[in-house]
Scaffold this motif. Structure first.
Motif, short mmCIF file in Angstrom:
data_model
loop_
_atom_site.label_atom_id
_atom_site.label_comp_id
_atom_site.label_asym_id
_atom_site.label_seq_id
_atom_site.Cartn_x
_atom_site.Cartn_y
_atom_site.Cartn_z
N TRP A 5 0.80 -1.23 0.00
CA TRP A 5 0.00 0.00 0.00
C TRP A 5 0.83 1.28 0.00
O TRP A 5 0.32 2.36 -0.31
N LEU A 6 2.13 1.21 0.30
CA LEU A 6 2.95 2.41 0.26
C LEU A 6 3.22 2.81 -1.19
O LEU A 6 3.47 1.95 -2.05
N THR A 7 3.20 4.09 -1.46
CA THR A 7 3.27 4.56 -2.83
C THR A 7 4.70 4.73 -3.32
O THR A 7 5.58 5.18 -2.58
N ASN A 8 4.92 4.39 -4.57
CA ASN A 8 6.17 4.66 -5.27
C ASN A 8 6.12 6.11 -5.76
O ASN A 8 5.37 6.44 -6.68
N HIS A 9 6.90 6.97 -5.14
CA HIS A 9 6.90 8.39 -5.48
C HIS A 9 7.90 8.76 -6.56
O HIS A 9 7.96 9.92 -6.98
N ALA A 10 8.72 7.81 -7.00
CA ALA A 10 9.84 8.15 -7.86
C ALA A 10 9.44 8.85 -9.16
O ALA A 10 10.08 9.84 -9.54
N PRO A 11 8.42 8.40 -9.89
CA PRO A 11 8.10 9.10 -11.15
C PRO A 11 7.74 10.57 -10.93
O PRO A 11 8.08 11.42 -11.76
N MET A 12 7.07 10.86 -9.82
CA MET A 12 6.69 12.23 -9.53
C MET A 12 7.90 13.06 -9.12
O MET A 12 8.08 14.21 -9.55
N ALA A 13 8.75 12.48 -8.28
CA ALA A 13 9.91 13.22 -7.79
C ALA A 13 10.91 13.51 -8.91
O ALA A 13 11.45 14.63 -8.98
N VAL A 14 11.16 12.55 -9.79
CA VAL A 14 12.13 12.81 -10.85
C VAL A 14 11.60 13.85 -11.83
O VAL A 14 12.36 14.67 -12.35
N GLU A 15 10.28 13.84 -12.07
CA GLU A 15 9.72 14.89 -12.94
C GLU A 15 9.91 16.25 -12.31
O GLU A 15 10.26 17.22 -13.00
N ALA A 16 9.71 16.36 -10.99
CA ALA A 16 9.89 17.63 -10.31
C ALA A 16 11.36 18.06 -10.34
O ALA A 16 11.66 19.25 -10.52
N LEU A 17 12.27 17.13 -10.16
CA LEU A 17 13.69 17.47 -10.21
C LEU A 17 14.09 17.99 -11.58
O LEU A 17 14.77 19.03 -11.70
N VAL A 18 13.66 17.30 -12.62
CA VAL A 18 14.00 17.74 -13.98
C VAL A 18 13.36 19.09 -14.28
O VAL A 18 14.00 20.00 -14.83
N ARG A 19 12.11 19.23 -13.91
CA ARG A 19 11.38 20.46 -14.17
C ARG A 19 12.08 21.67 -13.54
O ARG A 19 12.06 22.77 -14.09
N ASN A 20 12.72 21.46 -12.42
CA ASN A 20 13.34 22.56 -11.69
C ASN A 20 14.86 22.59 -11.84
O ASN A 20 15.57 23.08 -10.98
N GLY A 21 15.34 22.06 -12.97
CA GLY A 21 16.74 22.22 -13.32
C GLY A 21 17.70 21.28 -12.65
O GLY A 21 18.91 21.54 -12.63
N ARG A 22 17.22 20.16 -12.12
CA ARG A 22 18.08 19.23 -11.39
C ARG A 22 18.26 17.91 -12.14
O ARG A 22 18.50 16.86 -11.52
N ALA A 23 18.19 17.93 -13.46
CA ALA A 23 18.33 16.70 -14.24
C ALA A 23 19.63 15.95 -13.94
O ALA A 23 19.62 14.71 -13.87
N PRO A 24 20.77 16.62 -13.76
CA PRO A 24 22.00 15.86 -13.50
C PRO A 24 21.97 15.00 -12.24
O PRO A 24 22.75 14.06 -12.12
N SER A 25 21.07 15.31 -11.31
CA SER A 25 21.02 14.54 -10.06
C SER A 25 20.02 13.39 -10.10
O SER A 25 19.95 12.62 -9.13
N VAL A 26 19.27 13.24 -11.19
CA VAL A 26 18.14 12.32 -11.19
C VAL A 26 18.58 10.87 -11.05
O VAL A 26 18.02 10.11 -10.22
N HIS A 27 19.54 10.41 -11.83
CA HIS A 27 19.89 9.00 -11.77
C HIS A 27 20.54 8.64 -10.44
O HIS A 27 20.33 7.53 -9.91
N ARG A 28 21.31 9.55 -9.87
CA ARG A 28 21.87 9.31 -8.54
C ARG A 28 20.74 9.21 -7.52
O ARG A 28 20.75 8.34 -6.64
N TRP A 29 19.73 10.09 -7.64
CA TRP A 29 18.60 10.03 -6.74
C TRP A 29 17.88 8.68 -6.87
O TRP A 29 17.51 8.06 -5.87
N LEU A 30 17.70 8.22 -8.11
CA LEU A 30 17.03 6.93 -8.32
C LEU A 30 17.83 5.78 -7.73
O LEU A 30 17.26 4.81 -7.21
N ASP A 31 19.15 5.85 -7.82
CA ASP A 31 19.98 4.81 -7.21
C ASP A 31 19.70 4.71 -5.71
O ASP A 31 19.62 3.61 -5.15
N LEU A 32 19.56 5.87 -5.06
CA LEU A 32 19.30 5.88 -3.62
C LEU A 32 17.88 5.41 -3.30
O LEU A 32 17.63 4.87 -2.21
N TYR A 33 16.96 5.61 -4.22
CA TYR A 33 15.55 5.26 -4.00
C TYR A 33 15.26 3.80 -4.37
O TYR A 33 14.19 3.28 -4.07
#
Length: 370
Positions: free
Chosen positions: A25-53
């Motif tokens: 029942w816990l939600t996978n937030h990753a698709p929403m979070a990576v879209e927000a990161l890219v949208r706000n100029g943080r694309a270079p950090s996305v794959h590292r963030w996904l590795d941690l998630y």
């Protein structure tokens, strides 16, 4: 800012083997979070963030029973059919323009906006924003619905359909209607039993305040499309302010009282205007339901609100706040900061200090990503 690096599409493709939930029942937030990161100029950090998630991701569940045009009504709200619903919307988006699919299904899904603790509609809002950036905002633009961004919309709509859960029938509190969205949120009564999960809490809700009438209205009735959009924007701003002052009640869950109505607001440009008033009603119900379920009895003392960075332009101040949220790393913090940036610029061109303080307060109250 749109993504020209391809990072968002790469991240979505990486995520589409994962299901929308974990642990049942816990939600996978990753698709929403990576879209927000890219949208706000943080694309270079996305794959590292996904590795941690990555440890929070689970595979898509096994199919259960195919969803079709003939049986969709009986499949609505059946979480066993998450994969089947995703497959259904994948087929629909391959055969029809994505705006047409959204317009057909939005009124069917809207009564169940609180399902999945509002995460499905939030995911839809992020998916629609990417498609609007990709295809343009005119009603005739974006006929094609291929690629990872369209597939993301299929996942989001499929999750919503599987977790569709209408609120119980609600009465209206007696007395005059609140004058503003902020007054309406302040008038939401807390449920008596503040224990248990969100489904147990939502079941206790019996009444809400009346929603404010449009400015200048002389008779009751649904607002027009432009009035609905203005009221919805006011609701998002008021909810962001209320998070700043009341987040200590439940720092994570109260995020959704802000991000759910903003997801609806982001989706309006892709919808027929005749659906905007009903969208406002549902967004108000979702935000109020979360507040009724998790808000504390009183606001935090003013001295507890964090100071917003000073001495820069409003855009720079907003950028500093989002940078702080991105460095914090928690998915809820990132999504809230992304929403706050939507309301951070006031009509006079100044920064909305209280909204920005809310994003910083989330950073202080929620554990950062390890």
């Amino acid at each position: 800012m749109d993504d020209t690096s391809g990072t968002l599409d790469e991240a979505l493709e990486r995520l589409h083997t994962a299901g929308p939930e974990r642990g049942g029942w816990l939600t996978n937030h990753a698709p929403m979070a990576v879209e927000a990161l890219v949208r706000n100029g943080r694309a270079p950090s996305v794959h590292r963030w996904l590795d941690l998630y990555a440890d929070k991701l689970e595979d898509m569940p096994a199919p259960y029973a195919t969803v079709t045009d003939a049986n969709w009504a009986e499949a609505l709200g059946d979480p066993r059919r998450i994969t089947d619903w995703t497959a259904y919307f994948t087929r629909e988006l391959a055969d029809h323009p994505w705006r047409d699919v959204l317009a057909q299904w939005w009124p069917r899904l809207l009564p169940g906006i609180a399902g999945g603790a509002t995460h499905p509609v939030i995911r839809v809002g992020h998916a629609v924003r990417t498609l609007l950036l990709e295809t343009g905002q005119s009603p005739t633009a974006g006929r094609a619905a291929a690629g990872p961004r369209a597939h993301e919309l299929a996942h989001a709509l499929g999750y919503w359909a599987a977790r569709h859960a209408p609120l119980p029938p609600l009465g209206v509190l007696p007395g005059p209607a609140p004058r503003t969205p902020a007054d309406a949120l302040a008038a939401v009564p807390r449920i008596a039993d503040q224990d248990g999960g969100i489904r147990d809490r939502l079941a206790q809700i019996t009444t809400f305040p009346a929603w404010p009438a449009p400015a200048g209205a002389t008779a009751p009735g649904a607002p027009g499309p432009d009035e609905a959009r203005e009221l919805l924007a006011g609701l998002v701003r008021a909810a962001a302010h209320r998070y700043a002052t009341h987040a200590h009640g439940s720092p994570i869950m109260l995020v959704h009282a802000v991000t759910a109505p903003n997801a609806v607001l982001r989706t309006l440009p892709a919808l027929p205007r005749e659906l905007w008033a009903a969208s406002l009603d549902a967004a108000w119900a979702a935000s109020a339901a979360v507040l009724a379920s998790y808000a504390p009895p009183s606001a935090a003392p003013p001295g507890e609100l964090p100071a917003v960075p000073a001495g820069s332009t409003p855009a720079e101040r907003s950028g500093e706040v989002f940078a702080h949220a991105a460095a914090h790393g928690d998915e809820h913090v990132i999504k809230l900061a992304d929403t706050v940036l939507d309301v951070a610029a006031t009509p006079t061109g100044e920064s909305d200090e209280l909204a920005l303080a809310g994003a910083l307060r989330a950073c202080a109250l929620i554990e950062p990503m390890a």
